[in-house]
Design a protein around this motif. Structure first.
Motif, PDB file in Angstrom:
ATOM      1  N   ALA A  94      46.186  30.491  39.922  1.00  6.22           N
ATOM      2  CA  ALA A  94      46.414  29.437  40.431  1.00  6.22           C
ATOM      3  C   ALA A  94      45.710  29.070  41.852  1.00  6.22           C
ATOM      4  CB  ALA A  94      47.948  29.111  40.911  1.00  6.22           C
ATOM      5  N   ARG A  95      45.471  30.270  42.510  1.00  4.95           N
ATOM      6  CA  ARG A  95      44.898  30.374  43.788  1.00  4.95           C
ATOM      7  C   ARG A  95      43.532  30.012  43.606  1.00  4.95           C
ATOM      8  NH1 ARG A  95      42.886  35.531  46.876  1.00  4.95           N
ATOM      9  NH2 ARG A  95      42.711  34.397  49.065  1.00  4.95           N
ATOM     10  N   GLU A  96      42.803  30.529  42.306  1.00  4.26           N
ATOM     11  CA  GLU A  96      41.271  30.219  42.002  1.00  4.26           C
ATOM     12  C   GLU A  96      41.201  28.754  41.761  1.00  4.26           C
ATOM     13  OE1 GLU A  96      37.368  30.601  41.389  1.00  4.26           O
ATOM     14  OE2 GLU A  96      38.682  31.804  42.518  1.00  4.26           O
ATOM     15  N   ILE A  97      42.256  28.170  41.121  1.00  4.80           N
ATOM     16  CA  ILE A  97      42.025  26.545  40.664  1.00  4.80           C
ATOM     17  C   ILE A  97      42.057  25.995  41.957  1.00  4.80           C
ATOM     18  CG2 ILE A  97      43.315  24.876  39.608  1.00  4.80           C
ATOM     19  CD1 ILE A  97      44.355  27.057  37.418  1.00  4.80           C
ATOM     20  N   VAL A  98      42.793  26.201  42.923  1.00  2.00           N
ATOM     21  CA  VAL A  98      42.881  25.378  44.145  1.00  2.00           C
ATOM     22  C   VAL A  98      41.529  25.586  45.090  1.00  2.00           C
ATOM     23  CG1 VAL A  98      44.154  25.121  46.395  1.00  2.00           C
ATOM     24  CG2 VAL A  98      45.607  25.477  44.559  1.00  2.00           C
ATOM     25  N   ALA A  99      41.144  26.866  45.116  1.00  3.66           N
ATOM     26  CA  ALA A  99      39.743  27.091  45.678  1.00  3.66           C
ATOM     27  C   ALA A  99      38.694  26.311  45.120  1.00  3.66           C
ATOM     28  CB  ALA A  99      39.503  28.447  45.866  1.00  3.66           C
ATOM     29  N   ARG A 100      38.621  26.375  43.790  1.00  4.01           N
ATOM     30  CA  ARG A 100      37.532  25.606  42.924  1.00  4.01           C
ATOM     31  C   ARG A 100      37.797  24.006  43.341  1.00  4.01           C
ATOM     32  NH1 ARG A 100      33.946  27.889  40.001  1.00  4.01           N
ATOM     33  NH2 ARG A 100      32.990  26.426  38.439  1.00  4.01           N
ATOM     34  N   ALA A 101      39.074  23.402  43.358  1.00  6.43           N
ATOM     35  CA  ALA A 101      39.098  22.240  43.445  1.00  6.43           C
ATOM     36  C   ALA A 101      38.704  21.674  44.944  1.00  6.43           C
ATOM     37  CB  ALA A 101      40.573  21.793  43.233  1.00  6.43           C
ATOM     38  N   THR A 102      39.227  22.520  45.814  1.00  9.44           N
ATOM     39  CA  THR A 102      38.418  21.834  47.182  1.00  9.44           C
ATOM     40  C   THR A 102      36.925  22.269  47.337  1.00  9.44           C
ATOM     41  OG1 THR A 102      39.179  24.452  48.209  1.00  9.44           O
ATOM     42  CG2 THR A 102      40.690  22.566  48.231  1.00  9.44           C
ATOM     43  N   VAL A 146      46.144  18.631  47.540  1.00  7.21           N
ATOM     44  CA  VAL A 146      45.906  19.210  46.144  1.00  7.21           C
ATOM     45  C   VAL A 146      47.296  19.450  45.653  1.00  7.21           C
ATOM     46  CG1 VAL A 146      45.063  21.137  44.855  1.00  7.21           C
ATOM     47  CG2 VAL A 146      43.742  20.275  46.947  1.00  7.21           C
ATOM     48  N   GLU A 147      47.691  19.237  44.553  1.00  2.93           N
ATOM     49  CA  GLU A 147      48.850  19.366  43.850  1.00  2.93           C
ATOM     50  C   GLU A 147      48.416  20.045  42.525  1.00  2.93           C
ATOM     51  OE1 GLU A 147      51.747  16.515  43.279  1.00  2.93           O
ATOM     52  OE2 GLU A 147      51.939  16.064  45.528  1.00  2.93           O
ATOM     53  N   LEU A 148      49.049  21.331  42.378  1.00  3.43           N
ATOM     54  CA  LEU A 148      48.944  22.081  40.874  1.00  3.43           C
ATOM     55  C   LEU A 148      50.186  22.433  40.473  1.00  3.43           C
ATOM     56  CD1 LEU A 148      47.108  23.596  38.875  1.00  3.43           C
ATOM     57  CD2 LEU A 148      47.113  25.450  40.573  1.00  3.43           C
ATOM     58  N   LEU A 149      50.459  22.303  39.151  1.00  5.19           N
ATOM     59  CA  LEU A 149      51.679  22.911  38.271  1.00  5.19           C
ATOM     60  C   LEU A 149      50.645  23.820  37.364  1.00  5.19           C
ATOM     61  CD1 LEU A 149      54.628  22.687  38.049  1.00  5.19           C
ATOM     62  CD2 LEU A 149      54.388  20.680  36.522  1.00  5.19           C
ATOM     63  N   TYR A 150      51.038  24.998  37.551  1.00  8.32           N
ATOM     64  CA  TYR A 150      50.165  26.094  36.863  1.00  8.32           C
ATOM     65  C   TYR A 150      51.627  26.728  36.197  1.00  8.32           C
ATOM     66  CZ  TYR A 150      47.271  29.457  35.526  1.00  8.32           C
ATOM     67  OH  TYR A 150      46.360  30.267  34.696  1.00  8.32           O
ATOM     68  N   GLY A 151      51.482  26.850  34.665  1.00  7.38           N
ATOM     69  CA  GLY A 151      52.440  27.570  34.074  1.00  7.38           C
ATOM     70  C   GLY A 151      52.087  28.778  33.147  1.00  7.38           C
ATOM     71  N   GLY A 152      52.945  29.535  32.485  1.00  7.40           N
ATOM     72  CA  GLY A 152      52.922  30.410  31.987  1.00  7.40           C
ATOM     73  C   GLY A 152      53.860  30.697  30.814  1.00  7.40           C
ATOM     74  N   LEU A 153      53.610  31.200  29.863  1.00 14.98           N
ATOM     75  CA  LEU A 153      54.353  31.408  28.804  1.00 14.98           C
ATOM     76  C   LEU A 153      54.734  33.032  28.567  1.00 14.98           C
ATOM     77  CD1 LEU A 153      56.273  30.010  26.481  1.00 14.98           C
ATOM     78  CD2 LEU A 153      54.122  30.486  24.967  1.00 14.98           C
ATOM     79  N   PHE A 154      55.985  33.506  28.688  1.00  9.68           N
ATOM     80  CA  PHE A 154      56.129  34.860  28.582  1.00  9.68           C
ATOM     81  C   PHE A 154      57.329  35.474  27.579  1.00  9.68           C
ATOM     82  CE2 PHE A 154      54.878  33.704  32.679  1.00  9.68           C
ATOM     83  CZ  PHE A 154      53.804  34.760  33.403  1.00  9.68           C
ATOM     84  N   GLN A 155      56.955  36.634  27.235  1.00 12.91           N
ATOM     85  CA  GLN A 155      58.032  36.978  26.302  1.00 12.91           C
ATOM     86  C   GLN A 155      58.610  38.311  26.855  1.00 12.91           C
ATOM     87  OE1 GLN A 155      56.135  39.374  22.935  1.00 12.91           O
ATOM     88  NE2 GLN A 155      57.523  38.704  21.470  1.00 12.91           N
ATOM     89  N   LEU A 156      59.981  38.402  26.884  1.00 11.35           N
ATOM     90  CA  LEU A 156      60.619  39.347  27.490  1.00 11.35           C
ATOM     91  C   LEU A 156      61.210  40.340  26.474  1.00 11.35           C
ATOM     92  CD1 LEU A 156      62.516  37.597  30.352  1.00 11.35           C
ATOM     93  CD2 LEU A 156      60.126  38.474  30.448  1.00 11.35           C
ATOM     94  N   THR A 157      61.220  41.664  26.676  1.00 12.97           N
ATOM     95  CA  THR A 157      61.776  42.361  25.818  1.00 12.97           C
ATOM     96  C   THR A 157      62.620  43.804  26.455  1.00 12.97           C
ATOM     97  OG1 THR A 157      59.940  43.741  25.438  1.00 12.97           O
ATOM     98  CG2 THR A 157      60.159  42.237  23.951  1.00 12.97           C
ATOM     99  N   GLY A 158      63.834  44.104  26.015  1.00  9.85           N
ATOM    100  CA  GLY A 158      64.624  44.866  26.595  1.00  9.85           C
ATOM    101  C   GLY A 158      64.915  44.818  27.949  1.00  9.85           C
ATOM    102  N   ILE A 159      65.086  43.712  28.477  1.00  5.87           N
ATOM    103  CA  ILE A 159      65.267  43.308  29.722  1.00  5.87           C
ATOM    104  C   ILE A 159      66.839  43.021  29.952  1.00  5.87           C
ATOM    105  CG2 ILE A 159      65.021  41.692  31.914  1.00  5.87           C
ATOM    106  CD1 ILE A 159      62.377  43.587  30.824  1.00  5.87           C
TER     107      ILE A 159
END
Length: 162
Positions: A120-128, A86-99
């Motif tokens: 991502a863990r759930e996607i791997v479990a579901r794929a298997t 299994v290969e998974l590339l899982y992403g997120g888009l984040f907004q940072l403020t005041g960091i």
């Protein structure tokens, strides 16, 4: 109910924004599941050997947002055969403020992956599971702070030998 008003979330005008981040989106960038010896791989005896890799990547965007990716690669095999990959590339888009500038990289490579990991863990479990494996493969929690610390140590050692 209480009569206590909620904590102030926005600072007074002229003050810097309070530190925080928001998850704007989560997505599967790439997913691959291979079960090359099916259906024979579904009848193996004992537990297969698991080889797992984790890669993290974060980058800023021109619009001021940040993309964070977790790449998971899991290979299961026995002495004689491949069981699944299994290969998974899982992403997120984040907004940072005041960091603070010094805190951006650890936030992107530790905290953001912590929020993405359960999905991502759930996607791997579901794929298997969909691949016929029962019980499905469940990833153990990942120590993103440890991965970040090891990465910083490697960079420090590389800079010291250069």
């Amino acid at each position: 109910m209480t009569d206590v008003p909620p904590a102030e979330t926005n600072p007074q005008p002229g003050q810097p924004p309070l530190p925080g981040f928001r998850i704007l989106a989560q997505f599967v960038r790439d997913l691959s599941f291979e079960n090359p010896k099916a259906p024979d791989s579904l009848r193996i005896e004992g537990k297969p050997q698991i080889d797992m890799g984790v890669e993290l990547n974060a980058q800023g965007r021109p619009d001021g947002l940040f993309e964070v990716d977790i790449k998971l690669s899991i290979k299961a095999s026995t002495e004689s055969t491949a069981v699944f990959h299994v290969e998974l590339l899982y992403g997120g888009l984040f907004q940072l403020t005041g960091i603070a500038e010094k805190d951006i990289e650890p936030l992107l490579l530790i905290e953001c992956p912590r929020y993405l990991f359960p999905y991502a863990r759930e996607i791997v479990a579901r794929a298997t599971a969909d691949g016929g494996f029962y019980p499905p493969f469940m990833l153990d929690p990942i120590d993103f702070a440890g991965i970040y610390a090891a990465r910083m140590q490697q960079q420090a050692q590389a800079a010291g030998t250069a």
